[in-house]
Motif scaffolding. Sequence first.
Motif, PDB file in Angstrom:
ATOM      1  N   GLU B 148      -4.837   1.927   2.600  1.00  8.82           N
ATOM      2  CA  GLU B 148      -4.224   1.955   1.406  1.00  8.82           C
ATOM      3  C   GLU B 148      -2.942   2.997   1.890  1.00  8.82           C
ATOM      4  O   GLU B 148      -1.689   3.550   1.036  1.00  8.82           O
ATOM      5  CB  GLU B 148      -4.183   2.248  -0.216  1.00  8.82           C
ATOM      6  CG  GLU B 148      -4.998   0.807  -0.278  1.00  8.82           C
ATOM      7  CD  GLU B 148      -6.616   1.505  -0.337  1.00  8.82           C
ATOM      8  OE1 GLU B 148      -6.748   1.752   1.123  1.00  8.82           O
ATOM      9  OE2 GLU B 148      -7.359   0.869  -0.946  1.00  8.82           O
ATOM     10  N   LEU B 149      -3.273   3.974   2.631  1.00 14.06           N
ATOM     11  CA  LEU B 149      -2.368   5.605   2.804  1.00 14.06           C
ATOM     12  C   LEU B 149      -1.570   5.550   4.155  1.00 14.06           C
ATOM     13  O   LEU B 149      -1.771   4.826   4.835  1.00 14.06           O
ATOM     14  CB  LEU B 149      -3.411   6.871   2.680  1.00 14.06           C
ATOM     15  CG  LEU B 149      -4.053   7.303   1.646  1.00 14.06           C
ATOM     16  CD1 LEU B 149      -5.071   8.286   1.221  1.00 14.06           C
ATOM     17  CD2 LEU B 149      -2.929   6.555   0.267  1.00 14.06           C
ATOM     18  N   ALA B 155      -0.033   3.260  11.533  1.00 15.39           N
ATOM     19  CA  ALA B 155      -1.378   2.962  12.596  1.00 15.39           C
ATOM     20  C   ALA B 155      -0.818   1.576  12.614  1.00 15.39           C
ATOM     21  O   ALA B 155      -0.457   1.318  13.856  1.00 15.39           O
ATOM     22  CB  ALA B 155      -2.189   3.483  12.422  1.00 15.39           C
ATOM     23  N   ALA B 156      -0.720   1.130  12.126  1.00 18.81           N
ATOM     24  CA  ALA B 156      -0.539  -0.482  11.762  1.00 18.81           C
ATOM     25  C   ALA B 156       0.956  -1.272  12.429  1.00 18.81           C
ATOM     26  O   ALA B 156       0.907  -1.949  12.970  1.00 18.81           O
ATOM     27  CB  ALA B 156      -0.986  -1.345  10.286  1.00 18.81           C
ATOM     28  N   SER B 165      -6.214  -2.285   7.638  1.00 22.39           N
ATOM     29  CA  SER B 165      -7.710  -1.605   7.972  1.00 22.39           C
ATOM     30  C   SER B 165      -7.740  -0.332   7.874  1.00 22.39           C
ATOM     31  O   SER B 165      -6.550   0.391   8.155  1.00 22.39           O
ATOM     32  CB  SER B 165      -7.998  -2.209   9.592  1.00 22.39           C
ATOM     33  OG  SER B 165      -7.441  -2.583  10.713  1.00 22.39           O
ATOM     34  N   PRO B 166      -8.775   0.066   7.884  1.00 20.02           N
ATOM     35  CA  PRO B 166      -8.608   2.085   8.319  1.00 20.02           C
ATOM     36  C   PRO B 166      -9.023   2.455   9.549  1.00 20.02           C
ATOM     37  O   PRO B 166      -9.027   2.136  10.614  1.00 20.02           O
ATOM     38  CB  PRO B 166      -9.908   1.919   7.155  1.00 20.02           C
ATOM     39  CG  PRO B 166     -10.362   1.344   7.344  1.00 20.02           C
ATOM     40  CD  PRO B 166     -10.541  -0.225   7.330  1.00 20.02           C
ATOM     41  N   LEU B 167      -8.496   3.253   9.851  1.00 25.49           N
ATOM     42  CA  LEU B 167      -8.627   4.374  11.168  1.00 25.49           C
ATOM     43  C   LEU B 167      -9.488   4.822  11.232  1.00 25.49           C
ATOM     44  O   LEU B 167      -9.867   5.449  12.414  1.00 25.49           O
ATOM     45  CB  LEU B 167      -7.858   5.632  10.647  1.00 25.49           C
ATOM     46  CG  LEU B 167      -6.091   4.877  10.966  1.00 25.49           C
ATOM     47  CD1 LEU B 167      -5.022   6.395  10.483  1.00 25.49           C
ATOM     48  CD2 LEU B 167      -5.609   4.094  12.132  1.00 25.49           C
TER      49      LEU B 167
ATOM     50  N   GLY C  37      -8.723   0.686  -5.408  1.00 29.01           N
ATOM     51  CA  GLY C  37      -7.596   1.046  -4.662  1.00 29.01           C
ATOM     52  C   GLY C  37      -7.413   2.163  -4.648  1.00 29.01           C
ATOM     53  O   GLY C  37      -7.639   3.288  -4.734  1.00 29.01           O
ATOM     54  N   LEU C  38      -5.966   2.581  -3.332  1.00 28.29           N
ATOM     55  CA  LEU C  38      -6.301   3.923  -4.228  1.00 28.29           C
ATOM     56  C   LEU C  38      -4.062   4.415  -4.231  1.00 28.29           C
ATOM     57  O   LEU C  38      -3.231   4.763  -3.957  1.00 28.29           O
ATOM     58  CB  LEU C  38      -5.828   4.281  -2.411  1.00 28.29           C
ATOM     59  CG  LEU C  38      -7.712   4.801  -2.295  1.00 28.29           C
ATOM     60  CD1 LEU C  38      -7.338   5.553  -0.177  1.00 28.29           C
ATOM     61  CD2 LEU C  38      -7.964   6.184  -2.667  1.00 28.29           C
TER      62      LEU C  38
END
Lengths: 347, 303, 263
Positions: B148-149, B155-156, B165-167, C37-38
Amino acid sequence: MDSESGGGLVLQGMNKHFGRVHAVRDVSLEVPAGEFFTLLGPSGCGKTTLLRIIAGLEMPDEGRVLLGGKDITDLPATRRQVNTVFQSYALFPHLTVFENVAFGLRSRKFPQDEINERVGKRLEMLGLEEMAQRRPDQLSGGQKQRVALARALVNEPEVLLLDEPMSALDAKLRAQVQVELRRLQQKLGRTFILVTHDQDEAMVVSDRIAVMRDGAVIQSGTPEEVYDAPRTRFVAEFLGAANLISGKVVDGGLQTELGFLHLEETPPWSQGTVAIRPEWIRLHESPPAQNGIRGRVREVIFRGTDYDLWMEPGPLRVRSHTYKHFKPGDEIWLELAPDELVVLHEA
Amino acid sequence: MKRKMLVWYGELTTTRSLIKRGLLFLSPGMLWLLAFLVLPGLVLVVVSFASRGAYGELVWEFNLENYKRLAGFGIFGWSADYLVIVWRSVWVALVTTVLSVVLSYPLCFFIARRPERTRYLWLTMVIIPFWTNMVIRTYAWFLILAPELPFARLAAMLGLVSPGSPLYPSAFAVYLGMVSMFLPFVALPLYSSVERLDWELVEAAQDLYASRLRVFTQAILPQTLPGLSVGVILTFVPAMGMFVVPDLLGGAKYMLVGNLIQQQFGASRDWAFGAAISMGLMVLTMFSLYLYRRKSKGAEVLV
Amino acid sequence: MRRTHPLVTILAMFTMAFLYLPLMAVAVFSVNATKYGLVWRGFTLDWYLKLFHNEVILNAAWNTLVLAVVSTIVSTILGTVLAIGMDRFPWSKRVNTFLDMVLHLPVVIPDIILAAALVVAFGLLRMVSSMFEPGLLNMIIGHITFQIAFVALVVRSRLVSLGQEIEEAARDLFASTGYLLRRVTLPLLLPGIVAGGMLAFTLSLDDFVISFFTAGPESVTLPLYIFAAVRRGVTPQIHALSTLVLLITVILVVGTERFSRRR
């Protein structure tokens, strides 16, 4: 008073090794009560070790320490009526000046009112009343030194030991403190033993001096005796300046590179050295009757009250008063009078 | 005649009674360290030659199987899997150390040139992460690399990861975590050297129109070497054995020696093999320390 | 003040951000009202309040504290006595080298090796006594083992800097052994002992690896709890817990700094 009475100190056959270093060699000394005695020598000559042996902070391999006629060699430092002013002063950094001075009394459980009285007296004597509640890190070098002195003296020791107490002070203050220390000792009439490498300091304060080198005492006597009649080349050069002249004995005199010199006494050797201090050489316009040398000024060094003249031949060092003015190249007669020439005892 | 007594710290005593008292002082601490450090260490060596039983118990049959396995000789022939992990650990530790050093120099110069009042504030800012629990600091990266950040979104957008997806887990995340973990270990010892740096020497080099690189290698590096070498050893050795960061941020794809050891004592229940891997790590540690000692002879700078 | 090259400043700021951005993110999300979530949904302290009703977390906090306090007390005493034993007696060079080596071992070897060695040793000890089941006792023993070395090193450096002369001066001033210890040695050594104890305490709070290897099901500490929770997925409660631990660390660090600079 002598070395048998209270405060008189005798060292007999003292020897101390640190590993392979022979730090103190066969030292025997007698210090009469009430004397200001100085151990003088270059660093590493064993003078501090000797002082630590007297304090009970070092055990000699051989030899005895007698205080007031009693053998104290096997007594711990805590049971010797001897106190020390350390080179670093070793003040207790977490205690106030008052508590530093009171330490020796408190550890022997003196009553509080006696502690107050005795500490107060010492602080007053050394001008430290205002500082009583300060801590050592708030004091100047000179004040720290006086606290260390008060801390030792408050115990009224039979012998006070001082290990290079002036080395942390600047030159001007040092000269002043030397005189004060001398007066203090005379006022108290106690035995003081000072360790120093500074020959001026030794001469200013002491009744007697012992010159040490490589762990041994090589000459002792009053400052005048040691200065006027050095027995060895080392002593001659360590205490002030000296001209050293070598030669062979001929007809009761000495044949040297400078010429023939008459002597007062016949040397115990056939080939050796005599010494003369720069200020003992007299200057003349015309040749003197005996031991005259024609000299030529090579260099003039102004020292305030006098000049140092470096002369050819030699080079000889001559001290001349300021009212006689010389320039390089001037020629003059030098008189090395027989009664001023000191015959050194080593060949 | 040689006297038996000696004076020690102002106290009149004998060598015999001093030694007796000294042993009394040494024994509680030393016995503890022998019992729970030296002895377990020796047991670990022995166990590394033992074998695993069918149920994960230790079997006291001594052979070199564990070391052979570590070197890659398994039942299905040779494979480089374990060696790759070992090599990767050394590599990660090396990269971590280099990056930490590169980032520490500007930071230390910056702090050293602050006015005295704020300098300690900056320094405390470096000390705080040094003392913050490493699980929390690693987990913080977990959070910031979340899909979400902005970082993951960026990067996406660049097409580096698939959207949403996360890093992590990734090699990149491991390096981020490792460098942030060990940077204070380099920066703090380095700062103590930088603080004492003789700037006149540096300026003299600049005045002589030396290139920046030469100013650094000729004037700055030699002067800061003591602090730098402490920082490097304090980083490199523990970085090789790190297991929290790769566990959380690297996952199974980016395993290091630390995870491998943990696995043997955890899920796999193969203590003997775990002990052998620990010995391998110990050898690497000793080798690094040996290099360090040779480079900085007689420097008593650890701690 | 010499000027700082702008590039140096930029890099330094970047590094600081690199160190603090993740920690700040945790703090920010610990007061975010969203549960999943964030996304920012407004300020709340709910997560902190919930921490204090969470039995598991309170229990973990208690374990962490017991572990740190007990291990610090034991290691400070053992480390101080050991430091005195090493510095204040005439050991030969070889004995000193040996003692030094043993003392430096826990400092230089990676903690995972010590952890592995302890697991194996406790495993073997369990054959003799059930006392050594994984749990708080094993963790305390493990922590003390690395703490001793750090305490001893700190106290020893203080002893070395005190030197010999100050004690000689006390003896010269008639101090008995008891008086010397009470009035001079211990007061002067105290800052070193306190610094060593604080270091031991922080090391215990900071440790994860030794605890992870030696803990049992009943002896979960905060770092262990957080580690396990993270693998299940992050929650705002964990953010709040981490922020609290972070704050305690800040207070400890600033306190220690103040203390050591005052001396």
